[in-house]
Motif scaffolding. Structure first.
Motif, PDB file in Angstrom:
ATOM      1  N   GLU A 367       0.844  -1.201   0.000  1.00 55.99           N
ATOM      2  CA  GLU A 367       0.000   0.000   0.000  1.00 55.99           C
ATOM      3  C   GLU A 367       0.874   1.242   0.000  1.00 55.99           C
ATOM      4  O   GLU A 367       1.845   1.334   0.746  1.00 55.99           O
ATOM      5  N   PHE A 368       0.489   2.183  -0.839  1.00 60.04           N
ATOM      6  CA  PHE A 368       1.179   3.465  -0.916  1.00 60.04           C
ATOM      7  C   PHE A 368       0.199   4.569  -0.538  1.00 60.04           C
ATOM      8  O   PHE A 368      -1.020   4.428  -0.759  1.00 60.04           O
ATOM      9  N   VAL A 399       5.612  -1.977 -16.789  1.00 58.37           N
ATOM     10  CA  VAL A 399       4.450  -1.324 -17.406  1.00 58.37           C
ATOM     11  C   VAL A 399       3.332  -1.328 -16.371  1.00 58.37           C
ATOM     12  O   VAL A 399       2.913  -2.398 -15.910  1.00 58.37           O
ATOM     13  N   TYR A 400       2.877  -0.135 -15.996  1.00 52.07           N
ATOM     14  CA  TYR A 400       1.875  -0.002 -14.937  1.00 52.07           C
ATOM     15  C   TYR A 400       0.496   0.271 -15.542  1.00 52.07           C
ATOM     16  O   TYR A 400       0.374   0.888 -16.609  1.00 52.07           O
ATOM     17  N   SER A 401      -0.525  -0.153 -14.816  1.00 51.52           N
ATOM     18  CA  SER A 401      -1.894   0.127 -15.237  1.00 51.52           C
ATOM     19  C   SER A 401      -2.778   0.241 -14.001  1.00 51.52           C
ATOM     20  O   SER A 401      -2.538  -0.406 -12.974  1.00 51.52           O
ATOM     21  N   ILE A 402      -3.802   1.120 -14.108  1.00 52.09           N
ATOM     22  CA  ILE A 402      -4.790   1.296 -13.034  1.00 52.09           C
ATOM     23  C   ILE A 402      -5.954   0.372 -13.352  1.00 52.09           C
ATOM     24  O   ILE A 402      -6.630   0.542 -14.372  1.00 52.09           O
ATOM     25  N   LEU A 440      -7.018   3.521  -5.358  1.00 48.07           N
ATOM     26  CA  LEU A 440      -6.687   2.962  -6.666  1.00 48.07           C
ATOM     27  C   LEU A 440      -6.010   1.605  -6.494  1.00 48.07           C
ATOM     28  O   LEU A 440      -5.239   1.399  -5.549  1.00 48.07           O
ATOM     29  N   LEU A 441      -6.282   0.692  -7.420  1.00 50.07           N
ATOM     30  CA  LEU A 441      -5.588  -0.591  -7.464  1.00 50.07           C
ATOM     31  C   LEU A 441      -4.700  -0.587  -8.708  1.00 50.07           C
ATOM     32  O   LEU A 441      -5.177  -0.430  -9.828  1.00 50.07           O
ATOM     33  N   ILE A 442      -3.386  -0.748  -8.472  1.00 47.99           N
ATOM     34  CA  ILE A 442      -2.388  -0.640  -9.538  1.00 47.99           C
ATOM     35  C   ILE A 442      -1.794  -2.022  -9.814  1.00 47.99           C
ATOM     36  O   ILE A 442      -1.479  -2.776  -8.887  1.00 47.99           O
ATOM     37  N   LYS A 443      -1.599  -2.329 -11.101  1.00 48.55           N
ATOM     38  CA  LYS A 443      -0.958  -3.576 -11.513  1.00 48.55           C
ATOM     39  C   LYS A 443       0.317  -3.259 -12.269  1.00 48.55           C
ATOM     40  O   LYS A 443       0.370  -2.293 -13.030  1.00 48.55           O
ATOM     41  N   THR A 461       0.505  -6.444  -7.636  1.00 47.60           N
ATOM     42  CA  THR A 461      -0.540  -5.427  -7.505  1.00 47.60           C
ATOM     43  C   THR A 461      -0.339  -4.693  -6.180  1.00 47.60           C
ATOM     44  O   THR A 461       0.203  -5.250  -5.222  1.00 47.60           O
ATOM     45  N   ALA A 462      -0.760  -3.437  -6.137  1.00 44.90           N
ATOM     46  CA  ALA A 462      -0.636  -2.625  -4.927  1.00 44.90           C
ATOM     47  C   ALA A 462      -1.791  -1.634  -4.883  1.00 44.90           C
ATOM     48  O   ALA A 462      -2.388  -1.288  -5.912  1.00 44.90           O
TER      49      ALA A 462
END
Length: 715
Positions: A367-368, A399-402, A440-443, A461-462
């Motif tokens: 978690e951030f 490569v990040y995605s929401i 937000l959930l980030i992958k 994921t975070a």
């Protein structure tokens, strides 16, 4: 002595195939048989007799000595060729060099595989159904000469002999060709009297391997009696050239986790020695490996082909656990088939262990946290990940995605190319009054796909918790921009409109006051409390502050916060035209020659600052002309133009013609303008308008006025 016949004898045994020939009766120095073919055994055993060589220098063989090209063999004094130890690999041929006080010669022993023997015999003997081929008698016998390269002095050294069957009395031998009288000159020479052939210097096979000479017999006057006959001299190779690697640098790549036996690269060396001998028969070996972990023997090189292959298990070929993904191998190439006496050459092979995507990226924490003020855009937090793959590859680049929590597309995330971190940004300003928190959930994934047996796990994921801070936002005009249409020239003090602004900070109870921010022409005022906009001057559509019939002004709405916040509203006033501008005439000056044949003087145009229908069509008229006769008239051409025409030629003078133009407005407006007409003298295409008489019309008017006054005085 004539050669009577030629007999061919075939002697087969498991080891030796001998070709024997009945030679001329005259003794010829050297080996009695120079070429042998033997079948290759499984192994030459120690002290095994290979074959018997017969050498005769025709003078007792004093100080006879034999040399064998392969040090594992020797020739005893009786001519027996024997092996000094058990030998399995000897190459394709052996060479035996014999030397005595009076002669020197070379014998060749070719070693054939079992399946080569039959074909080789047929090629050698040229069998075509006969047991032999008759040998024709020749006056000059010039047998091929074999000379080892790199012989040491003294020179000249006897290497062969040319024989004349008819004797040598009263004749001389003459030798010619490259190496004698052609470059390189003087390498060989022949004894004119007895035919002895000598070499005068050390030979280098790698420079010249064969010499093709010609020998002939001449009388004492130089006239050819016999020949010429070809004399072939072959230089026997010695192992005097080291193997060389010429194609470097040598760099190979192998993917981590590759199967045992995977070919990485090929190393190839070059040896300038005779490729048909062991002198150029190369064998490869790995002398050193750096680093030596996880195994000192990570690779193997095929000794014959030079192919480098992996020899460790795929688990040990793991780039992430290696001390270094780069290995350097010192490769040795040795001639003589790799025997201890062989010469060596070395080169370095660099092997790079290439990365494959066998590690998924993982967030450094689950978690951030991020905090952002409402109304602000930009990066709000950097998300950190770890990846054990090679940073220079797509197996490491993230490569990040929401994947959840961004329905309004207010957030975006991009990869920092230097750090591989995910830069989370606000791209649409957030509103505290709508939502004070966002989750937000980030992958995270890699640019390259993972290998089949690896998958992205929970650590890929975070969650990002975003807190929106409230700020005092400026009031907002509704609508913005504001538009209104008014007629120009409305009375000063007229109401234009009432503006409306609201405070977004609905949780705060604040008042709003208004003020003028930008009013370029100074025409407007605003009530600070209720926002009513009124005029302080006449609105003029033709003003330079009006663009495309629109006048623009800016107003401020200021709340009562601490500090106060301001909002800006734009007002566009579209001004409707009224007929408040008289038309204008152009041009106001015209010139004509006093003898002109074309009396159409000038085309006049009219313009009006107003808009249609307060402009054209225009009406053009001449003011009343004085005098007994009319001098000009005006004709309408179209809605905006008319033409002035002289009715006769006039004397050189200046004339003022009053012309009125009227627009189509309601009510219409009229403007009277004097057109100045200069009548000039024209000669040779040059117009002279200087020193013209006084204004003709003005003078006439003055005279008429005086005449009228004079008549009245006598009435």
């Amino acid at each position: 002595v004539d050669v009577k016949s030629l007999f061919l004898f075939f002697f087969f045994s498991p080891q030796v195939l001998l070709l024997a020939c009945a030679e001329d009766l005259e003794c010829v120095p050297g080996f009695q048989q120079k070429v042998f073919y033997i079948e290759k055994p499984f192994e030459f055993t120690e002290d095994q007799l290979v074959l018997n060589l017969k050498f005769d220098d025709c003078k007792g063989n004093n100080k006879l000595n034999f040399e064998v090209s392969n040090p594992d063999f020797t020739v005893e004094l009786d001519g027996n060729l024997v092996a000094l130890k058990n030998v399995s690999e000897v190459g394709r041929a052996l060479f035996v060099h014999a030397r005595s006080e009076h002669a020197e010669d070379m014998a060749e022993i070719f070693i054939l595989e079992a399946n080569e023997k039959r074909g080789a015999l047929k090629e050698i003997l040229k069998l075509e159904g006969n047991l032999g081929i008759p040998r024709q008698k020749r006056a000059i016998l010039a047998t091929p000469i074999l000379i080892p390269e790199n012989q040491r002095p003294p020179f000249p050294r006897l290497v062969g002999k040319v024989i004349r069957s008819e004797g040598t009395e009263g004749v001389k031998f003459r030798l010619s060709g490259k190496g004698v009288d052609q470059d390189p000159k003087g390498v060989f020479r022949i004894n004119e009297m007895n035919g002895d052939v000598s070499v005068t210097r050390t030979l280098d096979r790698e420079a010249i391997a064969n010499y093709e000479l010609e020998v002939e017999v001449v009388d004492m006057n130089g006239k050819t009696i016999d020949g010429p006959v070809r004399l072939d001299i072959s230089v026997i190779d010695q192992n005097d050239n080291r193997p060389m690697f010429k194609e470097g640098p040598y760099v190979g790549h192998v993917m981590e986790g590759s199967a045992t036996g995977t070919t990485v690269m090929r190393m190839t060396a070059f040896d300038a020695d005779d490729a048909s001998t062991d002198n150029a028969l190369l064998r490869y070996n790995i002398l050193k490996q750096t680093p030596t972990k996880p195994s000192p023997n990570m690779f193997y090189i095929d000794p014959e082909k030079g192919d480098i292959v992996t020899v460790v298990s795929p688990a040990l070929l793991d780039r992430e656990t290696m001390e270094s993904p780069k290995y350097e191998l010192v490769i040795e190439a040795k001639d003589m088939g790799g025997m201890d006496v062989g010469l060596t050459g070395t080169a370095t092979a660099t092997i790079l262990i290439d990365d494959k995507n066998d590690h998924a990226p993982e967030f450094t924490k689950k978690e951030f946290q991020a905090t952002v003020k409402e109304g602000v855009t930009g990066v709000i937090v950097n998300l950190t990940v770890g990846d054990r793959d090679d940073p220079a590859t797509g197996a490491w680049r993230a490569v990040y995605s929401i994947i959840n929590g961004n329905p309004g597309q207010s957030f975006e995330i991009h990869t920092n190319p230097q750090t591989n971190e995910g830069m989370l940004s606000v791209v649409k300003p957030l509103d505290y009054e709508i939502s004070a928190f966002h989750t937000l959930l980030i992958k995270v994934e890699n640019e390259d796909p993972l290998i089949p047996d690896i998958a992205y796990g929970p650590s890929s994921t975070a969650t990002v918790q975003i807190t929106v801070e409230d700020v005092n936002e400026g009031p907002v005009f509704h609508p913005n921009p504001m538009t209104v249409t008014k007629q120009e020239n409305i009375p000063v003090g007229s109401v234009v409109l009432t503006v409306n602004a609201t405070d977004p900070d609905t949780l705060q109870h604040q008042t709003i006051r208004y003020s003028v921010y930008k009013d370029p022409a100074g025409w407007l005022e605003i009530n600070p409390t209720n926002g009513t906009v009124g005029t302080t001057a006449v609105l003029d559509r033709e003003s330079p502050f009006v663009q495309n019939n629109i006048y623009t002004a800016l107003f401020l709405a200021i709340d009562s916060g601490n500090p106060p916040a301001t909002g800006t509203g734009t007002l566009h006033i579209t001004l409707e035209d009224v007929n408040d501008n008289v038309p204008s005439l152009y041009p106001t000056l015209a010139k004509v020659c006093d003898d002109a044949k074309d009396l159409r003087v000038v085309v006049l145009g009219a313009s009006d600052k107003d808009l249609h229908p307060n402009t054209d069509p225009f009406k053009f008229e001449l003011s009343k002309q004085s005098g007994p006769e009319k001098l000009w008239r005006i004709n309408r051409l179209n809605n905006t133009h008319a033409q002035v025409i002289l009715l006769q030629n006039l004397k050189k003078a200046n004339y003022n013609i009053p012309i009125s133009v009227t627009d189509s407005g309601k009510p219409p407006l009229t403007n009277t303008t004097e057109l100045r007409l200069q009548v000039c003298t024209c000669k040779k295409s040059k117009m002279d308008c200087s020193a013209t008489d006084a204004l003709h019309i003005s003078l006439t008017l003055i005279l008429l006025s005086l005449l009228s006054l004079f008549c009245k005085s006598f009435a």
